[in-house]
Design a protein around this motif. Sequence first.
Motif, PDB file in Angstrom:
ATOM      1  N   HIS A 182       0.955  -1.197   0.115  1.00 47.01           N
ATOM      2  CA  HIS A 182      -0.115   0.088  -0.086  1.00 47.01           C
ATOM      3  C   HIS A 182       0.742   1.105   0.041  1.00 47.01           C
ATOM      4  CE1 HIS A 182      -2.594  -2.953   1.563  1.00 47.01           C
ATOM      5  NE2 HIS A 182      -3.714  -2.335   1.119  1.00 47.01           N
ATOM      6  N   VAL A 183       0.297   2.303  -0.621  1.00 51.85           N
ATOM      7  CA  VAL A 183       0.954   3.680  -0.537  1.00 51.85           C
ATOM      8  C   VAL A 183      -0.196   4.333   0.490  1.00 51.85           C
ATOM      9  CG1 VAL A 183       1.668   5.722  -1.446  1.00 51.85           C
ATOM     10  CG2 VAL A 183       2.293   3.504  -2.333  1.00 51.85           C
ATOM     11  N   GLY A 184      -0.138   4.614   1.709  1.00 53.28           N
ATOM     12  CA  GLY A 184      -0.827   5.386   2.401  1.00 53.28           C
ATOM     13  C   GLY A 184      -2.297   4.200   2.538  1.00 53.28           C
ATOM     14  N   ARG A 185      -3.390   4.394   1.890  1.00 50.89           N
ATOM     15  CA  ARG A 185      -4.456   3.492   2.154  1.00 50.89           C
ATOM     16  C   ARG A 185      -4.758   2.911   0.730  1.00 50.89           C
ATOM     17  NH1 ARG A 185      -9.035   7.069   5.146  1.00 50.89           N
ATOM     18  NH2 ARG A 185      -9.001   8.084   3.369  1.00 50.89           N
ATOM     19  N   GLN A 186      -3.790   3.111  -0.274  1.00 45.42           N
ATOM     20  CA  GLN A 186      -4.329   2.617  -1.656  1.00 45.42           C
ATOM     21  C   GLN A 186      -3.088   1.421  -1.948  1.00 45.42           C
ATOM     22  OE1 GLN A 186      -4.921   5.731  -4.590  1.00 45.42           O
ATOM     23  NE2 GLN A 186      -4.433   7.411  -3.145  1.00 45.42           N
ATOM     24  N   PRO A 187      -4.082   0.433  -2.373  1.00 46.08           N
ATOM     25  CA  PRO A 187      -3.482  -0.668  -2.740  1.00 46.08           C
ATOM     26  C   PRO A 187      -2.550  -0.498  -3.882  1.00 46.08           C
ATOM     27  CG  PRO A 187      -5.793  -0.973  -3.031  1.00 46.08           C
ATOM     28  CD  PRO A 187      -5.600   0.314  -2.207  1.00 46.08           C
TER      29      PRO A 187
END
Lengths: 163, 410
Positions: B56-61
């Motif tokens: 993930h980058v932050g909340r994004q897969p």
Amino acid sequence: MSTLVATRDLALAAEFIALEADLLDTRDYAAWLALWVPEGKYVVPVNPDETNFEDTLNYAYDDAAMRSMRVRRLTSGESMSAAHAARTLRSVSRFRLLGHTEQGELQVRSAQQLIEYKFDRHRTYVANVEWVLRREGESFRIVRKVVRLLNGGDALAGITFLP
Amino acid sequence: MTRDYSALVKDDRVHTALYTDPAIFEDEIDRIFNTTWVWVAHDSELPNKNDWITTHVGRQPVIVNRDKAGTVRVMLNRCRHRGATICEAKKGNAPGFVCPYHAWTYGTDGTLKGLPLPKGYKDFDKGDYTLVNLRAESYRGLIFATFNQDAPPLEEFLGRARPWIDLFLKQGGGYPVKVLGEHKFTFPGNWKIQLENTTDAYHFPIVHKSFLSSLDGDTGELFSFMDAGGYVEDLGNGHSVMVMIPELVDLEENLDEPIPERFAELADELRAEHSEDEVRRIVRAVTGSGFNVNLFPNLACSMAFFRVLRPLSVEETEVRHIAIGMDGGPAAANRARLRLHEHFQGPMGFGTPDDAEAWERVQRGSQAGEDSVWIMLNRGEDKTESNAGDVTAETGMRAAYQMWKRMMTA
């Protein structure tokens, strides 16, 4: 081996595994340590399908020295998480005799459903547990216990008990 | 209503709302995790072309992969058709990616290669449907990604942290550093509580007393670093270094010192296949580095492992403790590294559960006196640039929160 003998072995093993579960749930760690043979290994692998524990990362890969240090940690009062340890209740079931080692030790697989309670919440840890048990008189001693958590490869939380 | 973030972060303290306010958390995702460089992987997780992992980058897969040309890419793990995740496994090797929903098929660089029944579309240009690529750059095998095309180059962002990363990587002992496995856990608390912790030497003898009690005399002495010449230094851009054991800053120095008793057996085993110089270098590397480099916002190169945090919600954080060892190095040395990692780290380690308990208590405590009780960061207020001599100074936390303020008010 006759079916009768296998049935008796499995019944004795189930009784022993229930005893072990009870000792851990009641946190009678001194009695738990006494269940082991000195060369016994207590393993909680990260990957639930792992076969090479020595060369991979585990949650616990304990020989006798690590087991007794772990128990000391849980009981010394020096660990803030263990001083307020979770209460646990585990059900053990689905016992299956997988076979015997060359030394005649029993190889058993069982299911374990463990619920911990702490900080107003319950958490569940479900695992297949593999045992190698050496007969000693009317009971057994543990040669190996491998706890394969179903979610071992994913995020867990701080564990303040012994699974 | 957007809060005045500059008023919530003072030089020596921060407001409790930074741990509790869901609106602040949403802004952090937007202004920090979707804006700056975020660590995603180590090179050794993608040794071959077509290798991929999911993270993930932050909340994004995202998918991190090495494409067929050998370039590391970071792409949103989301099909351009109806938006299903393309990969759900943790890792794999594949010459392309096929969305399991309608079989849209992408190359390893994310370009759309094909789809079933294309005649159902009018004026369809496959070039419009490439998987969203993030900017990806790496430094010494550490791979970072950002959504921000205007972010400074990674090396500039890392800045003065780079020499410390170089030193940290010396624990390869002459071999490249390789990921050996990881422990992953969540705790019910804000991500910054963990961010602070890797630059908090002050807690060590208290929270980790049971760990210290389990060590042999020499090792126990090594970890008694409260008054052993350590220090904390602000490295800019929110990064910092905390040196706990000065004699383990450069693992290629002091190689002629005696091998510690606890590694005598390992050294003997290594001597079968390695020269005495190599044995000393490897054994010293097994010990790990005597410092933590904290890279804002999500990575710490922490003594002998990578600590990676991921914000899940305002009061839930995932932490990974990634074990590292020697790529191609002696199996006995890597085993020793694994056992050392297991001893302290992870949900059943002798250290981590106590950290997790302390962090959860900080979050639980944050329900009290939100406006009257601030989170104090004033320990060892900077008297000199490096805060020489005070390993317990909260200099690293102050550095991180100043970066937080800079990004949140930008």
